[in-house]
Design a protein around this motif. Structure first.
Motif, mmCIF file in Angstrom:
data_model
loop_
_atom_site.group_PDB
_atom_site.id
_atom_site.type_symbol
_atom_site.label_atom_id
_atom_site.label_comp_id
_atom_site.label_asym_id
_atom_site.label_seq_id
_atom_site.Cartn_x
_atom_site.Cartn_y
_atom_site.Cartn_z
ATOM 1 N N TYR A 146 0.823 -1.204 0.000
ATOM 2 C CA TYR A 146 0.000 0.000 0.000
ATOM 3 C C TYR A 146 0.858 1.257 0.000
ATOM 4 N N ALA B 8 2.198 1.624 -3.494
ATOM 5 C CA ALA B 8 1.149 2.092 -4.404
ATOM 6 C C ALA B 8 0.901 3.582 -4.211
ATOM 7 N N LEU B 9 0.905 4.036 -2.962
ATOM 8 C CA LEU B 9 0.701 5.452 -2.688
ATOM 9 C C LEU B 9 1.841 6.300 -3.238
ATOM 10 N N PHE C 232 3.902 5.581 -5.746
ATOM 11 C CA PHE C 232 3.847 5.604 -7.199
ATOM 12 C C PHE C 232 2.684 6.453 -7.707
ATOM 13 N N ALA C 233 1.560 6.435 -7.014
ATOM 14 C CA ALA C 233 0.409 7.242 -7.429
ATOM 15 C C ALA C 233 0.702 8.726 -7.275
ATOM 16 N N LEU C 234 1.371 9.092 -6.189
ATOM 17 C CA LEU C 234 1.690 10.498 -5.960
ATOM 18 C C LEU C 234 2.804 11.000 -6.876
ATOM 19 N N ASP D 168 3.062 10.251 -9.938
ATOM 20 C CA ASP D 168 2.508 10.288 -11.296
ATOM 21 C C ASP D 168 3.243 9.336 -12.229
ATOM 22 N N SER D 169 3.578 8.175 -11.712
ATOM 23 C CA SER D 169 4.294 7.167 -12.483
ATOM 24 C C SER D 169 3.331 6.424 -13.404
ATOM 25 N N ALA E 45 1.678 3.286 -11.839
ATOM 26 C CA ALA E 45 0.731 3.424 -10.730
ATOM 27 C C ALA E 45 -0.530 2.578 -10.903
ATOM 28 N N PRO E 46 -1.188 2.576 -12.065
ATOM 29 C CA PRO E 46 -2.402 1.746 -12.172
ATOM 30 C C PRO E 46 -2.136 0.251 -11.964
ATOM 31 N N ILE F 179 -1.476 -0.341 -8.175
ATOM 32 C CA ILE F 179 -2.720 -0.261 -7.411
ATOM 33 C C ILE F 179 -3.560 -1.520 -7.650
#
Length: 67
Positions: A23, A26-27, A29-31, A33-34, A37-38, A41
């Motif tokens: 988790y 995932a956070l 990578f999401a922040l 903007d990689s 990220a999808p 997640i």
């Protein structure tokens, strides 16, 4: 109260630690903007179901083998 073996406790702890790390990853990578990220997640969501199910199945198998 039911006692669990050391192996069962260690596997449960390892599964929980792995989920928390997943988790966090995932956070991050999401922040950032990689483009990954999808997928990360999706992996986190999959592991949320798969890891506890695997650990539960392991506990059931160990119970059956002890009988």
């Amino acid at each position: 109260m039911k006692k669990y073996t050391k192996l069962q406790r260690r596997l449960a702890l390892a599964g929980a630690v792995f989920l928390v790390l997943l988790y966090i990853l995932a956070l991050v990578f999401a922040l950032s903007d990689s483009p990954l990220a999808p997928r990360i997640i999706a992996a986190a969501i999959f592991c949320t179901v798969a890891i506890p199910a695997f650990l539960y199945a392991f506990i059931l198998v160990t119970r059956m083998l002890k009988k």
